[in-house]
Structures are given as C-alpha cells and as structure tokens.
Write a protein that holds these residues in place. Structure first.
Motif, PDB file in Angstrom:
ATOM      1  N   GLU A 211      28.207 -16.239 -59.587  1.00 11.97           N
ATOM      2  CA  GLU A 211      27.988 -16.825 -58.276  1.00 11.97           C
ATOM      3  C   GLU A 211      27.915 -15.726 -57.217  1.00 11.97           C
ATOM      4  O   GLU A 211      28.671 -14.767 -57.241  1.00 11.97           O
ATOM      5  CB  GLU A 211      29.124 -17.788 -57.930  1.00 11.97           C
ATOM      6  N   GLU A 212      26.985 -15.888 -56.288  1.00  4.56           N
ATOM      7  CA  GLU A 212      26.864 -14.957 -55.172  1.00  4.56           C
ATOM      8  C   GLU A 212      27.552 -15.586 -53.969  1.00  4.56           C
ATOM      9  O   GLU A 212      27.393 -16.778 -53.694  1.00  4.56           O
ATOM     10  CB  GLU A 212      25.393 -14.680 -54.874  1.00  4.56           C
ATOM     11  N   VAL A 213      28.332 -14.788 -53.253  1.00  9.32           N
ATOM     12  CA  VAL A 213      29.181 -15.305 -52.189  1.00  9.32           C
ATOM     13  C   VAL A 213      28.679 -14.825 -50.826  1.00  9.32           C
ATOM     14  O   VAL A 213      28.357 -13.644 -50.648  1.00  9.32           O
ATOM     15  CB  VAL A 213      30.649 -14.865 -52.396  1.00  9.32           C
ATOM     16  N   PHE A 214      28.628 -15.752 -49.870  1.00 13.30           N
ATOM     17  CA  PHE A 214      28.181 -15.451 -48.512  1.00 13.30           C
ATOM     18  C   PHE A 214      29.170 -16.042 -47.512  1.00 13.30           C
ATOM     19  O   PHE A 214      29.741 -17.104 -47.744  1.00 13.30           O
ATOM     20  CB  PHE A 214      26.793 -16.046 -48.250  1.00 13.30           C
ATOM     21  N   ASP A 215      29.349 -15.346 -46.402  1.00 10.30           N
ATOM     22  CA  ASP A 215      30.148 -15.865 -45.297  1.00 10.30           C
ATOM     23  C   ASP A 215      29.225 -16.167 -44.115  1.00 10.30           C
ATOM     24  O   ASP A 215      28.308 -15.387 -43.809  1.00 10.30           O
ATOM     25  CB  ASP A 215      31.211 -14.856 -44.861  1.00 10.30           C
ATOM     26  N   VAL A 216      29.467 -17.298 -43.466  1.00 13.87           N
ATOM     27  CA  VAL A 216      28.705 -17.695 -42.288  1.00 13.87           C
ATOM     28  C   VAL A 216      29.670 -17.736 -41.106  1.00 13.87           C
ATOM     29  O   VAL A 216      30.631 -18.519 -41.101  1.00 13.87           O
ATOM     30  CB  VAL A 216      28.051 -19.080 -42.486  1.00 13.87           C
ATOM     31  N   ASP A 217      29.449 -16.869 -40.099  1.00  9.31           N
ATOM     32  CA  ASP A 217      30.385 -16.798 -38.984  1.00  9.31           C
ATOM     33  C   ASP A 217      30.089 -17.865 -37.924  1.00  9.31           C
ATOM     34  O   ASP A 217      29.178 -18.694 -38.080  1.00  9.31           O
ATOM     35  CB  ASP A 217      30.408 -15.396 -38.368  1.00  9.31           C
ATOM     36  N   ASN A 218      30.811 -17.816 -36.828  1.00  6.74           N
ATOM     37  CA  ASN A 218      30.687 -18.853 -35.787  1.00  6.74           C
ATOM     38  C   ASN A 218      29.312 -18.877 -35.141  1.00  6.74           C
ATOM     39  O   ASN A 218      28.891 -19.905 -34.605  1.00  6.74           O
ATOM     40  CB  ASN A 218      31.759 -18.639 -34.714  1.00  6.74           C
ATOM     41  N   SER A 219      28.618 -17.765 -35.180  1.00  2.00           N
ATOM     42  CA  SER A 219      27.278 -17.703 -34.587  1.00  2.00           C
ATOM     43  C   SER A 219      26.183 -17.976 -35.613  1.00  2.00           C
ATOM     44  O   SER A 219      25.018 -17.686 -35.368  1.00  2.00           O
ATOM     45  CB  SER A 219      27.056 -16.334 -33.937  1.00  2.00           C
ATOM     46  N   SER A 224      26.393 -11.268 -46.651  1.00  3.68           N
ATOM     47  CA  SER A 224      26.590 -11.256 -48.103  1.00  3.68           C
ATOM     48  C   SER A 224      27.915 -10.572 -48.423  1.00  3.68           C
ATOM     49  O   SER A 224      28.186  -9.455 -47.964  1.00  3.68           O
ATOM     50  CB  SER A 224      25.436 -10.519 -48.791  1.00  3.68           C
ATOM     51  N   VAL A 225      28.747 -11.258 -49.218  1.00  2.00           N
ATOM     52  CA  VAL A 225      30.072 -10.734 -49.546  1.00  2.00           C
ATOM     53  C   VAL A 225      30.090 -10.045 -50.902  1.00  2.00           C
ATOM     54  O   VAL A 225      30.709  -9.001 -51.076  1.00  2.00           O
ATOM     55  CB  VAL A 225      31.120 -11.881 -49.517  1.00  2.00           C
ATOM     56  N   GLY A 226      29.420 -10.618 -51.883  1.00  2.00           N
ATOM     57  CA  GLY A 226      29.408 -10.024 -53.220  1.00  2.00           C
ATOM     58  C   GLY A 226      29.236 -11.080 -54.286  1.00  2.00           C
ATOM     59  O   GLY A 226      28.756 -12.187 -54.033  1.00  2.00           O
ATOM     60  N   PHE A 227      29.640 -10.717 -55.501  1.00  2.00           N
ATOM     61  CA  PHE A 227      29.516 -11.598 -56.652  1.00  2.00           C
ATOM     62  C   PHE A 227      30.886 -11.879 -57.240  1.00  2.00           C
ATOM     63  O   PHE A 227      31.804 -11.092 -57.098  1.00  2.00           O
ATOM     64  CB  PHE A 227      28.639 -10.948 -57.744  1.00  2.00           C
ATOM     65  N   GLY A 228      30.977 -13.010 -57.944  1.00  2.00           N
ATOM     66  CA  GLY A 228      32.143 -13.241 -58.780  1.00  2.00           C
ATOM     67  C   GLY A 228      33.215 -14.101 -58.145  1.00  2.00           C
ATOM     68  O   GLY A 228      33.075 -14.623 -57.043  1.00  2.00           O
ATOM     69  N   PRO A 229      34.353 -14.224 -58.847  1.00  2.00           N
ATOM     70  CA  PRO A 229      35.451 -15.079 -58.407  1.00  2.00           C
ATOM     71  C   PRO A 229      36.181 -14.518 -57.200  1.00  2.00           C
ATOM     72  O   PRO A 229      36.044 -13.346 -56.855  1.00  2.00           O
ATOM     73  CB  PRO A 229      36.373 -15.131 -59.637  1.00  2.00           C
ATOM     74  N   LEU A 233      37.102 -10.498 -54.421  1.00  2.00           N
ATOM     75  CA  LEU A 233      36.481 -10.379 -53.106  1.00  2.00           C
ATOM     76  C   LEU A 233      37.533 -10.476 -52.003  1.00  2.00           C
ATOM     77  O   LEU A 233      38.594 -11.077 -52.186  1.00  2.00           O
ATOM     78  CB  LEU A 233      35.445 -11.495 -52.917  1.00  2.00           C
ATOM     79  N   HIS A 234      37.218  -9.900 -50.852  1.00  2.00           N
ATOM     80  CA  HIS A 234      38.143  -9.990 -49.718  1.00  2.00           C
ATOM     81  C   HIS A 234      38.089 -11.401 -49.131  1.00  2.00           C
ATOM     82  O   HIS A 234      37.114 -12.142 -49.299  1.00  2.00           O
ATOM     83  CB  HIS A 234      37.793  -8.950 -48.661  1.00  2.00           C
ATOM     84  N   ALA A 235      39.129 -11.785 -48.435  1.00  2.00           N
ATOM     85  CA  ALA A 235      39.187 -13.114 -47.827  1.00  2.00           C
ATOM     86  C   ALA A 235      38.191 -13.202 -46.673  1.00  2.00           C
ATOM     87  O   ALA A 235      37.867 -12.198 -46.025  1.00  2.00           O
ATOM     88  CB  ALA A 235      40.607 -13.391 -47.334  1.00  2.00           C
ATOM     89  N   PRO A 236      37.674 -14.411 -46.390  1.00  2.00           N
ATOM     90  CA  PRO A 236      36.722 -14.559 -45.264  1.00  2.00           C
ATOM     91  C   PRO A 236      37.404 -14.302 -43.932  1.00  2.00           C
ATOM     92  O   PRO A 236      38.607 -14.535 -43.767  1.00  2.00           O
ATOM     93  CB  PRO A 236      36.261 -16.013 -45.387  1.00  2.00           C
ATOM     94  N   ALA A 237      36.625 -13.801 -42.975  1.00  2.00           N
ATOM     95  CA  ALA A 237      37.159 -13.560 -41.637  1.00  2.00           C
ATOM     96  C   ALA A 237      37.522 -14.895 -40.984  1.00  2.00           C
ATOM     97  O   ALA A 237      36.972 -15.946 -41.330  1.00  2.00           O
ATOM     98  CB  ALA A 237      36.134 -12.816 -40.787  1.00  2.00           C
ATOM     99  N   GLN A 238      38.446 -14.846 -40.054  1.00  2.00           N
ATOM    100  CA  GLN A 238      38.886 -16.062 -39.377  1.00  2.00           C
ATOM    101  C   GLN A 238      37.705 -16.739 -38.684  1.00  2.00           C
ATOM    102  O   GLN A 238      36.946 -16.103 -37.954  1.00  2.00           O
ATOM    103  CB  GLN A 238      39.985 -15.733 -38.362  1.00  2.00           C
ATOM    104  N   GLY A 239      37.543 -18.018 -38.926  1.00  3.62           N
ATOM    105  CA  GLY A 239      36.454 -18.768 -38.320  1.00  3.62           C
ATOM    106  C   GLY A 239      35.179 -18.772 -39.143  1.00  3.62           C
ATOM    107  O   GLY A 239      34.236 -19.498 -38.819  1.00  3.62           O
ATOM    108  N   SER A 240      35.116 -17.970 -40.191  1.00  2.00           N
ATOM    109  CA  SER A 240      33.917 -17.924 -41.033  1.00  2.00           C
ATOM    110  C   SER A 240      33.991 -18.974 -42.136  1.00  2.00           C
ATOM    111  O   SER A 240      35.077 -19.297 -42.630  1.00  2.00           O
ATOM    112  CB  SER A 240      33.751 -16.540 -41.661  1.00  2.00           C
ATOM    113  N   LYS A 241      32.847 -19.465 -42.506  1.00  2.00           N
ATOM    114  CA  LYS A 241      32.750 -20.434 -43.602  1.00  2.00           C
ATOM    115  C   LYS A 241      32.193 -19.739 -44.829  1.00  2.00           C
ATOM    116  O   LYS A 241      31.192 -19.027 -44.742  1.00  2.00           O
ATOM    117  CB  LYS A 241      31.832 -21.589 -43.185  1.00  2.00           C
ATOM    118  N   ARG A 242      32.853 -19.912 -45.962  1.00  2.00           N
ATOM    119  CA  ARG A 242      32.417 -19.238 -47.196  1.00  2.00           C
ATOM    120  C   ARG A 242      31.576 -20.197 -48.048  1.00  2.00           C
ATOM    121  O   ARG A 242      31.989 -21.323 -48.327  1.00  2.00           O
ATOM    122  CB  ARG A 242      33.606 -18.731 -47.985  1.00  2.00           C
ATOM    123  N   LEU A 243      30.402 -19.728 -48.447  1.00  2.00           N
ATOM    124  CA  LEU A 243      29.506 -20.509 -49.296  1.00  2.00           C
ATOM    125  C   LEU A 243      29.191 -19.717 -50.560  1.00  2.00           C
ATOM    126  O   LEU A 243      29.108 -18.480 -50.530  1.00  2.00           O
ATOM    127  CB  LEU A 243      28.197 -20.836 -48.557  1.00  2.00           C
TER     128      LEU A 243
END
Length: 422
Positions: A211-219, A224-229, A233-243
C-alpha cells in the motif's frame, strides 16, 4: 556443438548455422530455456527418487505441461512436507534425565527436541484482497478471477466509488491528485531504491508493491509518505488526513519456516496476509508426528497467551522467545513474556555452566540464505515460486546433512514408536 565454445554457431564443417535454411532452432541460449532445463532436471530427479518415471503431456505447450508437473509436486509437498519431519541429530535433540533438577516444563522428559520458527519477507505476486489465496491468472493482474470486479473500484482504500475511464481512482479531486503523485513517483528518476541487503533488502523491495500512503493537509495538499504498514512510517501531522492506496499488485507477506537448530529446514509455508504464527500452522506440520518438546519463536509471548491452558496440544511444548530477540527486542516490563517465555527458565536448553545447548538463531541464519534468491523469485508465478523454493531447500538440506555426518553429529531419523514414548 558445445555451449560456450568459440564456434558454437558453426557446424562440424565450419558453416554458420544461419546458413542452413532448414535449421528450425535458434542457437541462442535464452533464460527461459535454462529455466526449462532446470525444472525438467528437478522433476526427473524427483520422480527417480520415488522409483517413478516422469510423465508429461505431449500435446500441451511447454509452459503448460511444466506448470502442471510443478503444481502436482507442490501439492505433494504441502501434504507430506520436505521429508525432514523425523530428522534428529546431536545438535537439535538432547537426551537427559530432567527429574533430578526439577527444571523445565516436563520434569520427567528424557529428551528435548527443539525447532525454531520465523518468517522471511520474500514473496510472489498475489491478489490485492487481503489474505486471498486464489492464484492470479496473469502475473500483472491486480486481482484474482474471484475479485476481478474490484478493478472497476477506486484504488483508494475504503473508497467504493467507480473509477473514471483510463484511471485507477474515482472522480474525487483528492483521489485524482493522489493518482497523479503516484504516477510521477513511479517514473524511474523518482523510484525509491532499496539499499539494504538480505532480509532487510527483501523487505524494502516487497514494501514497494504494498500500500502507498499519502497525507492530505488542511489545505488539501497531498504529500506522499511512503509504502507499507504504519510501523514503518512516521505519524501524520496534526490536522492531516492519512489515505492509503493500492495501485499495483500485492505480494505474499512472508515465507514461514520451521528450522532445526542444526540448520535443517523442516517445513515451509506461504503466509499471504501477515506474519503472526497461528497454532494451526504448527499442528498442520506435526499432524502425524508428536510436536517437538520446545519451540523458539520471536512472537511466542503472543502464541503462548493464545494456547497455554486453552489447547491441550501444547501442554508439554515449551514456548520461549529466541535468545537474541528476548534480550534485545522484548520489553522487560512485559510480565507475561518475562515469566513464561524467558528461554533461561527452561533448564533443558542450557548447559550447567549457562551456555546454550541449542542454536536459537538458526532461522535468522536460514533467512539470510533464502533472501539471496529474492531477485530471482520476484516475478515468478506461484507454482514456480513454490517449486523453486522447495527444491533449493531440499538441496540445502542434503548439503547440511552431509556436513553434520562429517562433523560427527549423527544425523538420522526417528522411528514413530520412539517419538511416542516419553
């Protein structure tokens, strides 16, 4: 004609094979021809070892008839194993009378047979649906025939909307942007490269197909965060949505191995979804044979919680974490692990002076060997992947047994009546 000679492409009279208009075969030695020869040799030797002749179809295409033969042997291996379930030698079996010290799990035992269990991250392409074990019809497919309808569903996890024509995602603008980022990242100059070797390198390679991981911020900016479980990976930034998205194929999670401390590989099984060893795997391997008296596994603190006091099958089986992982990876604050899975709590595993009698790192050493085949196995079909690994394991076992014999470790096999006696 001798392959590798200076005149491989010439006949005995010095003429080029290309000059023969009636010559229907190419002189080029292609990789697929080498593989066919290797598979045929293994199949012939396998049949001869059972006192049989190899029987192949004369009407099928070469690929089809070899695949059928490999599948038949794979099924036999799954049912009857690698032929080492009754193995014993001085390095993986200890004879003694434990009643005098009162130590260990079974104070009346006169022997201790030990195995080590671990998973190695090497896999083949499989259906993207988690834990689906149906074989892909084509290597490049994302889904098996049972889940082919999901090709029309958005590749973003938990989104069930239909895809747009020519895309892998739906009409959602954020999802479209994620697909765009994925395609840019997929170009060669942006492709992440693994710098690890052995098991670490194999895990890196497999994660690129996960799985490829992406974070979507407030704007609504997509990063792109990376691959895998999540643990990689690092935790998403505050207010960001992880997909998460699965744009490509998945790979099987790992190959689970049972290895004797001497290095002989007892069993292999493909785990499609996760590494967690269930009691069912151990029971399947030892369904016709009494289980070993002790099992090392780095996740035994979880397995022990599942079976101890709940499943009589494991009443006389010691379950400890291997020495390396217990000392370096398991928390001293985990009271259950420290009390029930500490290898030092089992006196039968140590000499009187505290030295370890058994090599609890045997699986780690085998993992280093087997991951060297990662690049060769990466694009193999399921049938060929399983056939190849079993063949390499059996050939390695033969070499290990010869080494044990030469070193005076007395490799032999148990009689079932012996095993059933305590």
């Amino acid at each position: 004609m001798f392959l590798g000679a200076d005149h491989d492409n010439e006949d005995p009279e010095g003429r080029s094979v290309a000059d023969h208009s009636d010559f229907h075969f190419s002189p080029n030695l292609r990789p697929e021809l080498v593989w066919d020869a290797v598979i045929l040799l293994c199949l012939v030797e396998d049949s001869a070892s059972r006192g049989m002749s190899l029987d192949l179809s004369h009407t099928d295409e070469q690929e089809t008839r070899l695949r059928k033969a490999m599948l038949a042997r794979n099924i036999r291996m799954q049912r009857f194993g690698l032929g080492q379930i009754l193995h014993r030698c001085d390095k993986c079996t200890r004879f003694f009378d434990n009643r005098a010290t009162g130590q260990g799990l079974c104070t009346s035992c006169t022997r201790t047979r030990v195995v080590v269990i671990d998973g190695v991250t090497i896999g083949h392409p499989c259906c993207t649906v988690h834990n689906c074990q149906t074989t892909l019809e084509k290597q490049h497919h994302r889904f098996c025939r049972d889940h082919a309808g999901l090709n029309l569903q958005c590749a973003i996890k938990d989104c069930t909307s239909p895809i747009l024509a020519g895309h892998l995602v739906c009409a959602d603008e954020t999802h479209r942007e994620i697909e765009k980022r994925h395609r840019i990242k997929g170009q060669a100059r942006f492709r992440p490269k693994s710098t690890g070797t052995g098991a670490e390198g194999a895990a890196d390679v497999n994660r690129l197909d996960g799985e490829e991981v992406f974070d979507v911020d407030n704007s609504s900016r997509v990063v792109s965060v990376g691959f895998g479980p999540a643990e990689h990976l690092h935790a998403p930034a505050q207010g960001s949505k992880r997909l998460r998205a699965q744009f490509g194929r998945r790979r099987t999670h790992n190959e689970q191995l049972i290895v004797a401390p001497c290095g002989v590989i007892i069993a292999r099984a493909t785990f499609f979804g996760s590494e967690a060893v269930s009691s069912d795997f151990i029971k399947a391997v030892y369904q016709f044979v009494p289980p070993p008296e002790h099992i090392f596994f780095d996740n035994n603190c979880h397995l022990s919680r599942m079976v101890k006091g709940k499943d009589p099958y494991f009443d006389n089986v010691g379950l400890s974490v291997d020495v390396f992982h217990f000392d370096c990876k398991h928390s001293v604050t985990d009271a259950y692990c420290q009390q029930h899975c500490n290898p030092r709590s089992f006196g039968e595993l140590q000499h009187r002076d505290g030295r370890w009698y058994f090599n609890s790192s045997a699986c780690e050493q085998v993992n280093s060997w087997i991951t060297e085949y990662q690049s060769m196995c990466r694009e193999m079909s399921r049938e060929k992947f399983e056939f190849f690994l079993d063949e390499m394991i059996m050939r390695r076992n033969k070499w290990i047994l010869g080494k044990l014999e030469r070193n005076g470790q007395h490799p032999t096999y148990w009689e079932l009546d012996e095993l059933r006696q305590n």
